[in-house]
Design a protein around this motif. Sequence first.
Motif, PDB file in Angstrom:
ATOM      1  N   GLU A 559       0.934  -1.128   0.078  1.00 10.15           N
ATOM      2  CA  GLU A 559       0.053   0.041  -0.005  1.00 10.15           C
ATOM      3  C   GLU A 559       0.863   1.235  -0.119  1.00 10.15           C
ATOM      4  O   GLU A 559       0.674   2.410  -0.660  1.00 10.15           O
ATOM      5  CB  GLU A 559      -0.796  -0.106   1.150  1.00 10.15           C
ATOM      6  CG  GLU A 559      -2.152  -1.142   1.302  1.00 10.15           C
ATOM      7  CD  GLU A 559      -2.848  -0.982   2.373  1.00 10.15           C
ATOM      8  OE1 GLU A 559      -2.698  -0.683   3.237  1.00 10.15           O
ATOM      9  OE2 GLU A 559      -3.975  -1.611   2.336  1.00 10.15           O
ATOM     10  N   ASN A 562       2.104   1.534  -3.475  1.00  6.50           N
ATOM     11  CA  ASN A 562       1.092   2.143  -4.552  1.00  6.50           C
ATOM     12  C   ASN A 562       0.459   3.610  -4.407  1.00  6.50           C
ATOM     13  O   ASN A 562       0.180   4.293  -5.500  1.00  6.50           O
ATOM     14  CB  ASN A 562      -0.140   1.320  -4.252  1.00  6.50           C
ATOM     15  CG  ASN A 562       0.051  -0.314  -4.756  1.00  6.50           C
ATOM     16  OD1 ASN A 562       0.821  -0.467  -5.596  1.00  6.50           O
ATOM     17  ND2 ASN A 562      -0.617  -1.141  -4.137  1.00  6.50           N
ATOM     18  N   THR A 570      -2.505  -3.906  -7.360  1.00  7.42           N
ATOM     19  CA  THR A 570      -3.070  -4.620  -6.116  1.00  7.42           C
ATOM     20  C   THR A 570      -3.311  -5.917  -6.267  1.00  7.42           C
ATOM     21  O   THR A 570      -3.775  -6.342  -5.096  1.00  7.42           O
ATOM     22  CB  THR A 570      -4.325  -3.780  -5.904  1.00  7.42           C
ATOM     23  OG1 THR A 570      -5.275  -4.054  -7.102  1.00  7.42           O
ATOM     24  CG2 THR A 570      -4.293  -2.163  -5.682  1.00  7.42           C
ATOM     25  N   SER A 573      -1.932  -8.098  -3.327  1.00  7.81           N
ATOM     26  CA  SER A 573      -1.991  -7.698  -2.021  1.00  7.81           C
ATOM     27  C   SER A 573      -3.002  -8.657  -1.416  1.00  7.81           C
ATOM     28  O   SER A 573      -3.790  -9.078  -1.855  1.00  7.81           O
ATOM     29  CB  SER A 573      -2.588  -6.147  -1.968  1.00  7.81           C
ATOM     30  OG  SER A 573      -2.147  -5.304  -2.359  1.00  7.81           O
TER      31      SER A 573
END
Length: 583
Positions: A559, A562, A570, A573
């Motif tokens: 995160e 990003n 993502t 993730s």
Amino acid sequence: MWFCSKLIVTTPKGTQHHFPCYRWLDNNNKIILRDAVALLKNQETMKKLLNQRQENLEQKCKVIRWRKYLSGIPMIIDASTTSELPPEAQFTRTKNMSFKGNSTIVFTELMLETWRHLSDVWNNLEELQHLFQCHDNTTFDYVKDHWDSDEFFGYQLLNGLNPMMIQRCSELPLNFPVTDDMVNFSLKNEMKNGNIFLCDYKSLNGLVGNVVNNRQQYVAAPLCLLFSTAEKKLIPIAIQLMQDPGESNPIFLPTDSKWDWLLAKTFVRNADFYEHELNFHLLRTHLLGEVFTIATLRNLPSAHPLFKLLIPHTRYNLHINVMARDRLISSNGVLAKYSAIGSDGIIKFLQNATASLTYSSLCLPDDIMERGVKNIPNYYYRDDGLDLWNVITKFVQRVIVHYYLNDADVEGDSELQNWIKEIQNGFMGNASPGIPQSLNKVDELVKFVTMVIFTVSAQHAAVNNGQFEFGGWMPNFPSTIRQPPPTRKGATTEQTFMDAMPDVNTTVNILSVLYTLSIKSSDHYPLGYYPEELFDDSGPRQAFADFKTDLDRLTAKFEKRNQNLNLPYTYLSPQNVDNSVAI
């Protein structure tokens, strides 16, 4: 359906006996359980326990049976419909209703959005703009705005739907005669510096185009050369659409006309559709996951530590695969009817892909090294994937070494050896995939189990979850091309480009599938979420807890990265990764 963790029987003297189960049951189940701690006082007791274990496995094997699917393709579960699967392998009622509802809703929405269209073909790109307008998706919008740029074309080969094709090019293939004059720099020097990369779709060579909606379709087998610039951007620099070089098979360049170059890139995106959907998605996650699942259910008793470690990673795999064979790749399936390679091409392609599959290509660290992409910048799939591979390895190792104290324990576990042999048999006994025929060392077992879990969780998420976001804008990921590869430069216009695009009916059918397969499940089990109590021993229980902590740490790490990206990556993730091939 209810989940039975274990039965605890207390004798009149207060002694407790634990009988592990770790299975979903219904009223029709008959099971034989063995004591968690076997007090083998004599040979008769040993024989009795072994007989019980064998009877239980034989009962499971009567329900979970192998079936030959097609020659040269991994074997499958012996079930033609999902109702033939054992109850614990089926979707829950909620999951089933949600899946069917999503599919119906999106197909109806697309039909309503296109019913006023006065033609069965797209006349210009603007006519596609209204599709999915009501869906607020940042990545989808970004793709729609950047799909035709060279920079985004290269980005997709690193972090899009198929980050598996690209490999370092140290020497040009003999059938791809790109020259320094074409690219305006020394290819030899840049290859030496590790800046030249290749995507070769030779697996499509020789496949005959399908007929879709009464019109002939066409299949290219392109080669695409890419350059990693000093600005850390990956851009295409040369594209040849067929494998055999010649005057009627020109090498297209960024300096060609806008529509010549865009059509060449679109042929590559179409070739990537087949490699992605059939090889890296269907074969290497769904079908491999099915082989792992069947072998696990047939060979490992519920009290076996490998069964308890792997069973959460088999959830829904059999159900979704039975559906996929019926609705997607059968002769009447969506991919067979609305792609250029058709049913016969799908079979031939899968046979070739299975024959060329290697064990090392399934192990991400090995695959990265073999493809020579260790140092290419901004390869988020590689970076996040390796992080996940490492935390899965750490988790698996802690569980494995709790039960296997040395290599002799691995070699002497007959149930484990039967499991790996059946996985080999699931590949039709074909040694070419490189799947080990036996496991003799602790580290071999750790690596293999890590590969299994990574394949059905992280790898599946990487190639599945972005299908709508990257494929919803149809020109970026067309399932078919309606014009043959151009044999000369300067012949492509906006009109001939649109003539090559899939028709309206094909677009609707393909996009409805891509959207349905991209929706997060209503009962999503993210990686590391294990609601069932599987282990009693404190060592494995702590390993599970630490695994969750490690995954939370990775989530925060991804995160943070990003936040500085125009297009966040993502798909790996942990909260977006399913425990299993569940969709």
